[in-house]
Design an enzyme around this catalytic site. Structure first.
Site, PDB file in Angstrom:
ATOM      1  N   GLU A 100      -7.888  -8.089   4.482  1.00  0.00           N
ATOM      2  CA  GLU A 100      -6.920  -9.511   4.713  1.00  0.00           C
ATOM      3  C   GLU A 100      -7.327 -10.405   5.755  1.00  0.00           C
ATOM      4  O   GLU A 100      -6.601 -10.804   6.885  1.00  0.00           O
ATOM      5  CB  GLU A 100      -5.595  -8.625   5.310  1.00  0.00           C
ATOM      6  CG  GLU A 100      -5.020  -7.906   4.319  1.00  0.00           C
ATOM      7  CD  GLU A 100      -3.494  -7.542   4.414  1.00  0.00           C
ATOM      8  OE1 GLU A 100      -3.269  -7.282   5.830  1.00  0.00           O
ATOM      9  OE2 GLU A 100      -2.673  -7.066   3.545  1.00  0.00           O
ATOM     10  N   ASP A 145       0.421   0.197   0.111  1.00  0.00           N
ATOM     11  CA  ASP A 145       0.896  -0.248   1.413  1.00  0.00           C
ATOM     12  C   ASP A 145       2.349   0.165   1.717  1.00  0.00           C
ATOM     13  O   ASP A 145       3.231  -0.622   1.698  1.00  0.00           O
ATOM     14  CB  ASP A 145       0.884  -2.009   1.346  1.00  0.00           C
ATOM     15  CG  ASP A 145       1.128  -2.233   2.612  1.00  0.00           C
ATOM     16  OD1 ASP A 145       1.153  -1.554   3.716  1.00  0.00           O
ATOM     17  OD2 ASP A 145       0.978  -3.704   2.816  1.00  0.00           O
ATOM     18  N   GLU A 192       9.164  -1.698   7.627  1.00  0.00           N
ATOM     19  CA  GLU A 192       8.678  -3.095   7.007  1.00  0.00           C
ATOM     20  C   GLU A 192       9.304  -3.210   5.598  1.00  0.00           C
ATOM     21  O   GLU A 192       9.848  -4.326   5.032  1.00  0.00           O
ATOM     22  CB  GLU A 192       7.036  -3.331   7.030  1.00  0.00           C
ATOM     23  CG  GLU A 192       6.662  -4.452   6.156  1.00  0.00           C
ATOM     24  CD  GLU A 192       5.241  -4.502   6.184  1.00  0.00           C
ATOM     25  OE1 GLU A 192       4.343  -3.342   6.927  1.00  0.00           O
ATOM     26  OE2 GLU A 192       4.426  -5.477   5.414  1.00  0.00           O
TER      27      GLU A 192
HETATM   28  C1  BDP Z   1       1.011  -4.574   5.789  1.00  0.00           C
HETATM   29  C2  BDP Z   1       1.585  -5.493   6.626  1.00  0.00           C
HETATM   30  C3  BDP Z   1       0.746  -6.336   7.527  1.00  0.00           C
HETATM   31  C4  BDP Z   1      -0.388  -5.726   8.147  1.00  0.00           C
HETATM   32  C5  BDP Z   1      -1.249  -4.662   7.192  1.00  0.00           C
HETATM   33  C6  BDP Z   1      -2.021  -3.625   7.612  1.00  0.00           C
HETATM   34  O1  BDP Z   1       2.350  -6.363   5.760  1.00  0.00           O
HETATM   35  O2  BDP Z   1       1.516  -6.887   8.330  1.00  0.00           O
HETATM   36  O3  BDP Z   1      -1.069  -6.236   8.897  1.00  0.00           O
HETATM   37  O4  BDP Z   1      -0.265  -4.008   6.365  1.00  0.00           O
HETATM   38  O5  BDP Z   1      -1.768  -2.484   7.759  1.00  0.00           O
HETATM   39  O6  BDP Z   1       1.551  -3.500   5.501  1.00  0.00           O
HETATM   40  O7  BDP Z   1      -2.882  -4.030   8.226  1.00  0.00           O
END
Ligand code: BDP
Length: 671
Positions: free
Chosen positions: A267, A340, A368
């Site tokens: 990401e 996720d 979340e």
């Molecule tokens: C996702 C989240 C994000 C996190 C990412 C992570 O939306 O904010 O940075 O995972 O785990 O669930 O790195």
């Protein structure tokens, strides 16, 4: 005069302990006891154990006994508790921390009225590392945090020390959590600046007596960003030296520093692949810098590159080929599911697949994807299901819990008075600690002991409320994403439904349609051999079980299959009908929770009662919102009526599509 009276009344109320704001968590015992407690050793940690027992233990004398041990055992947190009501109790352990855990165990038995003499308890944690991951930014915001701002007040430190640090440490110690990563995995390089480290040292000094070691998330490009090095290539000698120097600097300040957590090449975060190196080369470089200090690297497997491969399979594809290449002080941190932290996922195929590498699980305590701090969702049943999933990696009965060497949980803690936003979200923090100590504990045992300590011992309260807690995760799955649907959340904040969502110019696997694939033929992601073939990453017989639409567990049907709308479910309904009934079931479940809760008004304090009551109203409305949005949207593809014996939609799809939530704060726009 009137004011004076009010002030007096308020003071009395406080003195009598009427302020029921949740700030005391599950640690609500009277501290008026005067127990006789002795110990054969003194240390800051043992002093805490003594003090806790002296002020709370209502039985006869307690003896704390450190046993001589070889080096290995001295690191162990195990303890024994023995004795009877007459002669008193003795707690023995090889380490100071073991004694502290023993003390909290004894007090827990007292608080839950479970003391049965003679005592003969032997406890040893399943995992040596039980760690919270805070996604807290240095500016005080919390990524995916729903309980206010960060508890770490970096702008005030090191001069001002919040009393909350100690309370936080105590709460963690009481449930066996022994480590914390204090900053976000999307790490600011600034955390490694010398001024910041001086602040981290103060926090570490406060947490240490409670047996908690501090870790930091680090940005892989720190050498370049902080010191202007031309590269952060892990094979570059100057880069390696930079990390060695940084590690030395940290350990001078914090001799028991735990190590680094790294989100790399994920990401948008930098990582070794930016320099043509592998995850193993990146992790090993950091591991080498920490090795002489006995530090470790927790390297995250949450990766998905911009390829056309099914996102669910990418972590496995990147990491399994590297098995055997990691240093022994590297642990790969794997999220419980392959995508996720969705309301329900199958376990990640990485569990059990890396035979030569330590793997730890990462679960998300912060909600979340489960209604933030508005929805009551007790997550122990989810983690129980996950930990007890059979991977078949080493024949039958190779449970996930046995394939991992540590557990981490993304914290749901903020600076709100009740720590977690929703009073029942405290139970998730509690459950994480208890399961990381003993993954065999059952969700119902955990709910029971949490309720008794936090609210009431009264069976008329505990039994129905426990039942509600145990159904709550199931309810959320039903009204959000039943039958294996996933990631159809509103883009960005992940609170409400948006199966129709489009992120202009965004990658395909950030778009809800990528995950549900609804068309006039059916719905779901085809991960069978005929589709993305992600099923092949599971061991036999799971890959066949998941691959076959008739043997795939129905609660994961649409995770693994693009199933026809008329697919016959085991109960004889069509898929479309079952989808409708399950969404409706979720709504009905939450309505039941309201009924259960409303009957408890007299059983507990008004403050917490009303707070939970108001949140359940929101949850109930949200459940209808989810149901209407998803059913009306999917109906456009299924082209069939919603069965007439379930509640009719109360919204119009077009109106729901216009809902734009204002989720203020620090939420970033990423999916
Ligand atoms: C996702 C989240 C994000 C996190 C990412 C992570 O939306 O904010 O940075 O995972 O785990 O669930 O790195």
């Amino acid at each position: 005069m009137k004011h004076l009276l009010l002030v007096c009344w308020l003071c009395c109320a406080c003195l009598q302990g009427f302020a029921e704001d949740g700030s005391r968590l599950w640690l609500r015992a009277d501290a008026t006891a005067k127990a006789v407690v002795t110990a054969n050793k003194k240390s800051p940690t043992i002093n805490i154990a003594i003090q806790e027992l002296q002020t709370q233990w209502q039985g006869n004398a307690v003896k704390l006994n450190i046993q001589n041990a070889n080096k290995n055992k001295a690191l162990n947190d195990a303890y024994t508790i023995a004795g009877d009501a007459k002669t008193g109790v003795s707690i023995s352990a090889f380490s100071d921390r073991g004694l502290l855990y023993g003390a909290y165990h004894l007090l827990r038995l007292q608080q839950t009225k479970r003391l049965v003499y003679p005592l003969n308890i032997q406890e040893s944690p399943k995992y040596n590392l039980r760690i919270l991951n805070h996604w807290d930014n240095l500016d005080g915001t919390v990524e995916r945090g729903y309980a206010g701002r960060s508890i770490w007040k970096w702008d005030e430190l090191p001069a001002v020390i919040s009393p909350r640090y100690k309370e936080y440490a105590r709460a963690n110690a009481s449930i066996g959590i022994n480590a914390a990563v204090v900053n976000n995995v999307n790490a600011s390089p600034q955390i490694l600046r010398t001024e910041m480290l001086a602040k981290v040292k103060v926090v570490a000094d406060i947490l240490r007596p409670y047996g908690i070691r501090v870790f930091l998330s680090v940005n892989f490009s720190s050498p370049t960003i902080l010191s202007g090095l031309p590269t952060s290539d892990p094979l570059d000698a100057a880069v390696q030296q930079w990390w060695r120097n940084k590690a030395n600097e940290i350990y001078k300040l914090i001799p028991d520093f735990g190590g680094f957590l790294v989100k790399a090449n994920s990401e948008g975060q930098p990582g070794p692949q930016d320099f043509g190196r592998t995850h193993a080369q990146g992790a090993n470089m950091l591991a080498d810098a920490l090795k002489t200090h006995k530090g470790i690297v927790m390297w995250r497997a949450f990766v998905y590159s911009p390829s056309n491969d099914d996102r669910a399979g990418q972590a496995y594809m990147e990491f399994v080929p590297l098995d055997g290449q990691f240093r022994d002080n590297v642990i790969i941190q794997v999220k419980n599911g392959p995508i996720d932290f969705q309301p329900r996922e199958p376990f990640s195929p990485l569990f059990g697949a890396m035979k030569k590498t330590d793997v730890m699980a990462e679960v998300q305590i912060t909600q979340e994807y489960l209604g933030h701090a508005n929805h009551l969702a007790f997550l122990a049943p989810m983690w129980e299901e996950f930990l007890n999933s059979d991977t078949y990696s080493n024949g039958k009965n190779s449970l996930v819990a046995g394939t991992i060497t540590a557990m981490s949980g993304v914290a749901n803690i903020g600076d709100e008075t009740n720590w977690n936003g929703h009073h029942f979200a405290q139970a998730n923090w509690y459950a994480f600690g208890r399961l990381a100590w003993n993954p065999q504990l059952r969700a119902d045992e955990i709910a029971d002991e949490w309720l008794r300590q936090t609210f009431s011992q009264d069976a008329d309260f505990v039994e129905p409320v426990k039942k509600m807690m145990l159904q709550s995760w199931d309810a959320v799955v039903h009204y959000m994403m039943p039958l294996g649907l996933h990631h159809i959340f509103a883009v960005g904040h992940h609170y409400g439904p948006e199966p129709w969502g489009v992120i202009p110019g965004g990658r395909p696997d950030w778009q809800p349609w990528y995950f549900h694939n609804a068309d006039t033929l059916g719905v779901g992601f085809d991960r069978t051999a005929a589709g993305s073939n992600a099923v092949s990453q599971y061991f036999v017989p799971l890959r066949q079980t998941f691959n076959d639409i008739n043997t795939c567990p129905e609660n994961l049907l649409l995770w693994f299959h693009h199933a026809p709308w008329n697919h016959a479910m085991h109960n004889g309904r069509s898929l479309w009908q079952e989808l409708c009934y399950q969404y409706d079931e979720g709504v009905q479940q939450v309505r039941e929770f309201q009924k259960v809760w409303d009957q408890q008004a007299a059983a507990i304090d008004a403050e917490r009662f009303e707070h939970v009551q108001s949140r359940l109203k929101i949850q109930s409305r949200d459940a209808v919102w989810w149901k209407d949005a998803c059913l009306l949207y999917f109906q456009e593809f299924a082209r069939q009526p919603i069965p007439y014996d379930i509640e009719r939609p109360v919204h119009n799809l077009e109106d729901l599509k216009r809902v734009k939530l204002e989720i203020s704060n620090h939420e970033n726009a990423k999916r």
